[in-house]
Design a protein around this motif. Structure first.
Motif, PDB file in Angstrom:
ATOM      1  N   ALA A 105       0.831  -1.206   0.000  1.00 43.62           N
ATOM      2  CA  ALA A 105       0.000   0.000   0.000  1.00 43.62           C
ATOM      3  C   ALA A 105       0.867   1.259   0.000  1.00 43.62           C
ATOM      4  CB  ALA A 105      -0.933  -0.009   1.209  1.00 43.62           C
ATOM      5  N   ALA A 106       1.985   1.218   0.750  1.00 46.66           N
ATOM      6  CA  ALA A 106       2.882   2.369   0.777  1.00 46.66           C
ATOM      7  C   ALA A 106       3.544   2.580  -0.582  1.00 46.66           C
ATOM      8  CB  ALA A 106       3.942   2.177   1.853  1.00 46.66           C
ATOM      9  N   LEU A 107       3.796   1.508  -1.308  1.00 44.41           N
ATOM     10  CA  LEU A 107       4.397   1.622  -2.632  1.00 44.41           C
ATOM     11  C   LEU A 107       3.398   2.127  -3.670  1.00 44.41           C
ATOM     12  CD1 LEU A 107       6.492  -1.692  -2.694  1.00 44.41           C
ATOM     13  CD2 LEU A 107       7.413   0.628  -2.804  1.00 44.41           C
ATOM     14  N   HIS A 120      18.903  -3.960   1.430  1.00 41.71           N
ATOM     15  CA  HIS A 120      19.058  -5.255   0.776  1.00 41.71           C
ATOM     16  C   HIS A 120      18.665  -5.230  -0.701  1.00 41.71           C
ATOM     17  CE1 HIS A 120      18.608  -6.095   5.105  1.00 41.71           C
ATOM     18  NE2 HIS A 120      19.519  -7.031   4.867  1.00 41.71           N
ATOM     19  N   TRP A 121      17.603  -4.501  -1.023  1.00 40.54           N
ATOM     20  CA  TRP A 121      17.144  -4.461  -2.417  1.00 40.54           C
ATOM     21  C   TRP A 121      17.424  -3.114  -3.074  1.00 40.54           C
ATOM     22  CZ3 TRP A 121      11.522  -6.857  -2.127  1.00 40.54           C
ATOM     23  CH2 TRP A 121      11.617  -8.210  -1.742  1.00 40.54           C
ATOM     24  N   TRP A 122      18.420  -2.393  -2.640  1.00 45.22           N
ATOM     25  CA  TRP A 122      18.604  -1.042  -3.162  1.00 45.22           C
ATOM     26  C   TRP A 122      18.812  -1.007  -4.678  1.00 45.22           C
ATOM     27  CZ3 TRP A 122      22.522   0.913  -5.977  1.00 45.22           C
ATOM     28  CH2 TRP A 122      23.766   0.269  -5.930  1.00 45.22           C
ATOM     29  N   PRO A 123      19.471  -2.012  -5.300  1.00 44.24           N
ATOM     30  CA  PRO A 123      19.564  -1.931  -6.768  1.00 44.24           C
ATOM     31  C   PRO A 123      18.191  -1.965  -7.444  1.00 44.24           C
ATOM     32  CG  PRO A 123      21.194  -3.474  -5.897  1.00 44.24           C
ATOM     33  CD  PRO A 123      20.248  -3.160  -4.781  1.00 44.24           C
ATOM     34  N   CYS A 180      13.187   3.765  -9.199  1.00 41.70           N
ATOM     35  CA  CYS A 180      13.155   5.226  -9.090  1.00 41.70           C
ATOM     36  C   CYS A 180      13.371   5.908 -10.442  1.00 41.70           C
ATOM     37  CB  CYS A 180      14.202   5.704  -8.088  1.00 41.70           C
ATOM     38  SG  CYS A 180      13.754   5.397  -6.364  1.00 41.70           S
ATOM     39  N   VAL A 181      14.072   5.240 -11.333  1.00 41.56           N
ATOM     40  CA  VAL A 181      14.323   5.817 -12.648  1.00 41.56           C
ATOM     41  C   VAL A 181      13.036   5.986 -13.437  1.00 41.56           C
ATOM     42  CG1 VAL A 181      15.496   5.445 -14.864  1.00 41.56           C
ATOM     43  CG2 VAL A 181      16.678   4.921 -12.718  1.00 41.56           C
ATOM     44  N   ARG A 207       9.221   8.757  -4.474  1.00 41.39           N
ATOM     45  CA  ARG A 207       8.619   9.316  -3.273  1.00 41.39           C
ATOM     46  C   ARG A 207       8.774   8.345  -2.099  1.00 41.39           C
ATOM     47  NH1 ARG A 207       3.442   9.742  -4.866  1.00 41.39           N
ATOM     48  NH2 ARG A 207       3.824  11.766  -5.858  1.00 41.39           N
ATOM     49  N   PHE A 208       8.556   7.062  -2.341  1.00 46.02           N
ATOM     50  CA  PHE A 208       8.677   6.053  -1.276  1.00 46.02           C
ATOM     51  C   PHE A 208      10.101   6.019  -0.737  1.00 46.02           C
ATOM     52  CE2 PHE A 208       9.777   1.818   0.202  1.00 46.02           C
ATOM     53  CZ  PHE A 208       8.732   1.508   1.058  1.00 46.02           C
ATOM     54  N   VAL A 209      11.081   5.976  -1.641  1.00 46.51           N
ATOM     55  CA  VAL A 209      12.483   5.895  -1.216  1.00 46.51           C
ATOM     56  C   VAL A 209      12.898   7.154  -0.469  1.00 46.51           C
ATOM     57  CG1 VAL A 209      14.857   5.828  -2.059  1.00 46.51           C
ATOM     58  CG2 VAL A 209      13.160   4.239  -2.978  1.00 46.51           C
ATOM     59  N   ALA A 210      12.448   8.314  -0.958  1.00 43.89           N
ATOM     60  CA  ALA A 210      12.821   9.564  -0.300  1.00 43.89           C
ATOM     61  C   ALA A 210      12.251   9.639   1.111  1.00 43.89           C
ATOM     62  CB  ALA A 210      12.338  10.754  -1.128  1.00 43.89           C
TER      63      ALA A 210
END
Length: 471
Positions: A328-330, A382-385, A391-392, A399-402
């Motif tokens: 839901a957050a994504l 862990h899943w940053w790649p 994000c691209v 927005r989620f990552v920020a």
């Protein structure tokens, strides 16, 4: 991992005390964990403590320790330091680093027998001179075989019932070792680690490491439990019973060998503790590349640990409800918010009975916080790649990552003992995550397995809280 019963009772007179953040009552609660107390168990408790007087109170005290609801109340070391230290041999695995060994032996000798294992040093003479000057034993390995083999070589010549593995870049005193020995009053205890705090310089990444070091498991004492805040302890300063170690460390592992050893001990039904009351100091990397390289190195162990220990190695432990909240957050849609509200409502309805409405809300709030932290860790560490690629192409992903990155940095800094400004703290934290996560992916590629990157899925069942004590 569900260890078999130990068959070793706590001795008469042994005392345990509930953690300060345990909510007492007929149902004990610490975070999201609850334990229903039988009338007999409640009768054994006085002022938040249990004193072992018989088999029943020994079982209750042991259960409280195993669930990390209580901590042992240990006798003051007092004048017994010499007697405690006589039970211990210190093993120092090292390759070169004579200055670190000199500093360490200066604080441990002559109170403790010390064995320096020279793991193929380039300048063997310098290390031999240091050991001779302090009256320490020197065991020379002609070929560099790694820290596991060096520790095992030292372990094989230990004649005392206890061994303390101490790295050469750690500052520890004889009194600190005695403090660890005091924990062996618990006969089920196989190993205990000191709190390893970092002591660096003034550069921003060193100040971050001082506040949030990789080896620092925090100021709260804990029983080591898989999938918990303290799921392992490092061997930078680890005291163990020699007869519990068997063959010792897995020499095929170049990293993560300390986690492997601890999990094998837990699998045998033994107890391992993080003794936050005993503090030692670790000298970390002093350049940014070496600091990041060390984070990467730690991450590479995940794949080999996953091969050995399966589901214990996971970036997250998720229920369907937790996955729905993260999803839901994504998605960031109104209908997703409705799903999240439904998940929370269901969590409230299925919380185990025996707790007050206020406690029910607190348990669910704790679960939501844990889920949020796991979602952030997946995206940022862990899943940053995957997150970076998303994000691209996705504004919602950005927005989620920020938001996750900012919230994670603010919360972590608020909990840390530091004066480092939030901007540089956040930068160091993200670099920490990226370096570690890159190591995890490198290890997965090396082993040709993504198992260490997969969440562990669990299906919750509506059950009553576990019961402590006879009915």
């Amino acid at each position: 991992m569900s260890p078999e019963p130990r068959g070793v009772e706590l001795p008469v007179g042994f005392v345990v005390r509930l953690h300060d953040d345990v909510v007492p009552g007929a149902v004990l609660r610490r975070g999201t964990r609850v334990l229903r107390m039988s009338p007999a168990a409640l009768a054994m408790m006085s002022g938040g403590t249990v004193t072992v007087t018989d088999a029943g109170s020994a079982a209750l005290a042991g259960r409280l320790l195993d669930l990390d609801l209580a901590v042992p109340v240990l006798d003051e070391v007092g004048d017994d330091v010499a007697a405690l230290l006589a039970q211990v041999t210190v093993v120092v695995p090292v390759r070169d680093r004579p200055a670190g060994v000199d500093r360490l032996l200066s604080s441990l000798r002559p109170a403790l027998r010390c064995v320096v294992v020279d793991d193929g040093s380039i300048d063997a003479r310098a290390l031999a001179d240091v050991a001779e000057r302090h009256g320490a034993e020197l065991l020379r390995l002609d070929v560099n075989r790694g820290p596991s083999a060096a520790r095992n070589a030292g372990l094989r010549i230990v004649s005392t019932p206890l061994v303390a593995f101490v790295d050469s870049d750690v500052e520890v005193t004889a009194d600190a070792v005695a403090g660890l020995v005091a924990h062996t009053a618990d006969p089920a205890l196989a190993a205990v680690s000191a709190r390893v705090r970092s002591r660096g310089g003034q550069r921003w990444f060193e100040r971050y490491e001082d506040a949030h070091g990789s080896l620092d498991l925090g100021p709260v004492p804990a029983t080591v439990r898989p999938w918990s805040a303290v799921s392992y302890v490092p061997t930078a300063c680890l005291l163990a019973r020699v007869d519990a170690l068997g063959a010792g460390f897995d020499e095929a592992m170049t990293s993560g060998e300390d986690v492997d050893l601890v999990w094998r001990l837990l699998g045998e039904g033994r107890r391992v503790r993080h003794a936050a009351d005993v503090v030692v100091w670790h000298h970390g990397r002093t350049t940014l590349p070496s600091w990041l390289g060390r984070k990467w190195f730690y991450g590479t162990s995940a794949a080999s640990l996953s091969r050995r220990h399966g589901e214990l190695v996971t970036p997250a432990v998720l229920t369907p409800g937790a996955a729905a909240l993260i999803g839901a957050a994504l998605v960031q849609r109104r209908w997703a918010s409705a799903i999240a509200a439904g998940v929370v409502a269901r969590m409230l309805a299925t919380t185990p009975g025996g707790v007050t409405p206020t406690e029910r809300v607190a348990i669910v709030a704790g679960s939501v916080r844990t889920t949020s932290a796991q979602g952030a860790a997946l995206a940022l560490r862990h899943w940053w790649p995957v997150a970076a690629a998303a994000c691209v192409v996705s504004r919602r992903a950005r927005r989620f990552v920020a938001v996750a990155g900012a919230a994670d940095a603010v919360v972590a800094r608020a909990r840390a003992d530091t004066t480092l400004d939030v901007g540089r703290f956040a930068l160091a934290r993200r670099l920490d995550d990226v370096a570690y996560g890159t190591g995890v992916w490198s290890g997965a590629a090396r082993d040709r397995s993504v198992r260490c990157l997969l969440p562990q899925w669990i299906t919750p069942r509506r059950v009553s809280p576990r019961r402590a004590g006879p009915s």
